[in-house]
Design a protein around this motif. Sequence first.
Motif, PDB file in Angstrom:
ATOM      1  N   ARG A 190      -4.809   3.215  31.557  1.00  0.00           N
ATOM      2  CA  ARG A 190      -4.117   2.570  30.441  1.00  0.00           C
ATOM      3  C   ARG A 190      -2.628   2.902  30.349  1.00  0.00           C
ATOM      4  O   ARG A 190      -1.800   2.002  30.245  1.00  0.00           O
ATOM      5  CB  ARG A 190      -4.809   2.924  29.130  1.00  0.00           C
ATOM      6  N   ASP A 191      -2.262   4.184  30.376  1.00  0.00           N
ATOM      7  CA  ASP A 191      -0.849   4.529  30.185  1.00  0.00           C
ATOM      8  C   ASP A 191       0.022   4.035  31.337  1.00  0.00           C
ATOM      9  O   ASP A 191       1.161   3.620  31.133  1.00  0.00           O
ATOM     10  CB  ASP A 191      -0.639   6.026  29.909  1.00  0.00           C
ATOM     11  N   VAL A 192      -0.507   4.031  32.548  1.00  0.00           N
ATOM     12  CA  VAL A 192       0.249   3.511  33.700  1.00  0.00           C
ATOM     13  C   VAL A 192       0.405   1.996  33.554  1.00  0.00           C
ATOM     14  O   VAL A 192       1.494   1.448  33.766  1.00  0.00           O
ATOM     15  CB  VAL A 192      -0.443   3.873  35.034  1.00  0.00           C
ATOM     16  N   ALA A 193      -0.672   1.316  33.157  1.00  0.00           N
ATOM     17  CA  ALA A 193      -0.617  -0.140  32.965  1.00  0.00           C
ATOM     18  C   ALA A 193       0.401  -0.501  31.887  1.00  0.00           C
ATOM     19  O   ALA A 193       1.211  -1.421  32.071  1.00  0.00           O
ATOM     20  CB  ALA A 193      -1.999  -0.679  32.600  1.00  0.00           C
ATOM     21  N   GLU A 194       0.396   0.222  30.775  1.00  0.00           N
ATOM     22  CA  GLU A 194       1.350  -0.047  29.692  1.00  0.00           C
ATOM     23  C   GLU A 194       2.786   0.130  30.182  1.00  0.00           C
ATOM     24  O   GLU A 194       3.659  -0.679  29.862  1.00  0.00           O
ATOM     25  CB  GLU A 194       1.086   0.883  28.505  1.00  0.00           C
ATOM     26  N   SER A 232     -10.530   4.638  31.423  1.00  0.00           N
ATOM     27  CA  SER A 232     -10.721   3.197  31.507  1.00  0.00           C
ATOM     28  C   SER A 232      -9.582   2.599  32.313  1.00  0.00           C
ATOM     29  O   SER A 232      -8.436   3.039  32.210  1.00  0.00           O
ATOM     30  CB  SER A 232     -10.722   2.585  30.106  1.00  0.00           C
ATOM     31  N   MET A 233      -9.904   1.601  33.113  1.00  0.00           N
ATOM     32  CA  MET A 233      -8.899   0.967  33.954  1.00  0.00           C
ATOM     33  C   MET A 233      -8.513  -0.382  33.353  1.00  0.00           C
ATOM     34  O   MET A 233      -9.333  -1.047  32.708  1.00  0.00           O
ATOM     35  CB  MET A 233      -9.443   0.786  35.372  1.00  0.00           C
ATOM     36  N   TYR A 234      -7.254  -0.764  33.578  1.00  0.00           N
ATOM     37  CA  TYR A 234      -6.719  -2.008  33.031  1.00  0.00           C
ATOM     38  C   TYR A 234      -6.047  -2.828  34.123  1.00  0.00           C
ATOM     39  O   TYR A 234      -5.310  -2.292  34.937  1.00  0.00           O
ATOM     40  CB  TYR A 234      -5.706  -1.703  31.915  1.00  0.00           C
ATOM     41  N   LYS A 235      -6.303  -4.130  34.091  1.00  0.00           N
ATOM     42  CA  LYS A 235      -5.636  -5.054  35.004  1.00  0.00           C
ATOM     43  C   LYS A 235      -4.290  -5.413  34.391  1.00  0.00           C
ATOM     44  O   LYS A 235      -4.209  -5.727  33.200  1.00  0.00           O
ATOM     45  CB  LYS A 235      -6.444  -6.352  35.168  1.00  0.00           C
ATOM     46  N   VAL A 236      -3.235  -5.375  35.203  1.00  0.00           N
ATOM     47  CA  VAL A 236      -1.923  -5.847  34.778  1.00  0.00           C
ATOM     48  C   VAL A 236      -1.782  -7.261  35.340  1.00  0.00           C
ATOM     49  O   VAL A 236      -1.917  -7.481  36.546  1.00  0.00           O
ATOM     50  CB  VAL A 236      -0.787  -4.927  35.276  1.00  0.00           C
ATOM     51  N   GLU A 248      17.206 -12.454  32.782  1.00  0.00           N
ATOM     52  CA  GLU A 248      17.111 -13.679  31.974  1.00  0.00           C
ATOM     53  C   GLU A 248      15.963 -14.598  32.388  1.00  0.00           C
ATOM     54  O   GLU A 248      16.103 -15.817  32.424  1.00  0.00           O
ATOM     55  CB  GLU A 248      18.456 -14.416  31.963  1.00  0.00           C
ATOM     56  N   TYR A 249      14.815 -13.988  32.674  1.00  0.00           N
ATOM     57  CA  TYR A 249      13.598 -14.756  32.962  1.00  0.00           C
ATOM     58  C   TYR A 249      12.571 -14.501  31.858  1.00  0.00           C
ATOM     59  O   TYR A 249      12.485 -13.396  31.334  1.00  0.00           O
ATOM     60  CB  TYR A 249      12.985 -14.329  34.308  1.00  0.00           C
ATOM     61  N   PRO A 250      11.774 -15.532  31.543  1.00  0.00           N
ATOM     62  CA  PRO A 250      10.747 -15.370  30.504  1.00  0.00           C
ATOM     63  C   PRO A 250       9.400 -14.900  31.055  1.00  0.00           C
ATOM     64  O   PRO A 250       8.364 -15.155  30.449  1.00  0.00           O
ATOM     65  CB  PRO A 250      10.628 -16.792  29.938  1.00  0.00           C
ATOM     66  N   LEU A 251       9.397 -14.222  32.196  1.00  0.00           N
ATOM     67  CA  LEU A 251       8.155 -13.794  32.836  1.00  0.00           C
ATOM     68  C   LEU A 251       7.289 -13.017  31.851  1.00  0.00           C
ATOM     69  O   LEU A 251       7.736 -12.062  31.233  1.00  0.00           O
ATOM     70  CB  LEU A 251       8.454 -12.924  34.058  1.00  0.00           C
ATOM     71  N   LYS A 252       6.038 -13.451  31.708  1.00  0.00           N
ATOM     72  CA  LYS A 252       5.100 -12.785  30.812  1.00  0.00           C
ATOM     73  C   LYS A 252       4.169 -11.889  31.618  1.00  0.00           C
ATOM     74  O   LYS A 252       3.693 -12.274  32.681  1.00  0.00           O
ATOM     75  CB  LYS A 252       4.281 -13.818  30.042  1.00  0.00           C
ATOM     76  N   CYS A 253       3.943 -10.706  31.081  1.00  0.00           N
ATOM     77  CA  CYS A 253       3.077  -9.725  31.715  1.00  0.00           C
ATOM     78  C   CYS A 253       2.161  -9.168  30.640  1.00  0.00           C
ATOM     79  O   CYS A 253       2.604  -8.906  29.525  1.00  0.00           O
ATOM     80  CB  CYS A 253       3.949  -8.624  32.319  1.00  0.00           C
ATOM     81  N   SER A 254       0.871  -9.033  30.952  1.00  0.00           N
ATOM     82  CA  SER A 254      -0.069  -8.499  29.982  1.00  0.00           C
ATOM     83  C   SER A 254      -1.061  -7.575  30.688  1.00  0.00           C
ATOM     84  O   SER A 254      -1.028  -7.439  31.912  1.00  0.00           O
ATOM     85  CB  SER A 254      -0.825  -9.645  29.284  1.00  0.00           C
ATOM     86  N   MET A 255      -1.926  -6.963  29.903  1.00  0.00           N
ATOM     87  CA  MET A 255      -2.954  -6.110  30.487  1.00  0.00           C
ATOM     88  C   MET A 255      -4.270  -6.367  29.763  1.00  0.00           C
ATOM     89  O   MET A 255      -4.284  -6.736  28.598  1.00  0.00           O
ATOM     90  CB  MET A 255      -2.559  -4.637  30.430  1.00  0.00           C
ATOM     91  N   GLU A 256      -5.361  -6.221  30.506  1.00  0.00           N
ATOM     92  CA  GLU A 256      -6.684  -6.349  29.917  1.00  0.00           C
ATOM     93  C   GLU A 256      -7.608  -5.350  30.580  1.00  0.00           C
ATOM     94  O   GLU A 256      -7.394  -4.966  31.736  1.00  0.00           O
ATOM     95  CB  GLU A 256      -7.221  -7.768  30.049  1.00  0.00           C
TER      96      GLU A 256
END
Length: 104
Positions: A76-80, A24-28, A94-102
Amino acid sequence: MGSAGKQSEGSVVTEKKQQTKRPSMYKVLLHNDDYTTMDFVVMVLETVFHKSGEEATRIMFNVHEQGVGVAGVYPRDVAETKVILVYDLARKNEYPLKCSMEKA
């Protein structure tokens, strides 16, 4: 007997090929915030996601203007791993940059 053995070996290989499934592929995703600089987001895209300067700038503007941008699509493991790398790099700077995957 010899040829019968070869046939059963061949069928085992065929069965294994049928069982192999693409991962399965995940978008970062990178998310906009009011503090992380555009230059830092471009640097993250170039270093963590190996984007060209032009592509990194385009993705950064997507993040800035639309609130979110796709940094890449990976198994998945590469995206994580990439999500963790982004968080580590952002916190060190010191940046609050948010990163997620779906799921893609």
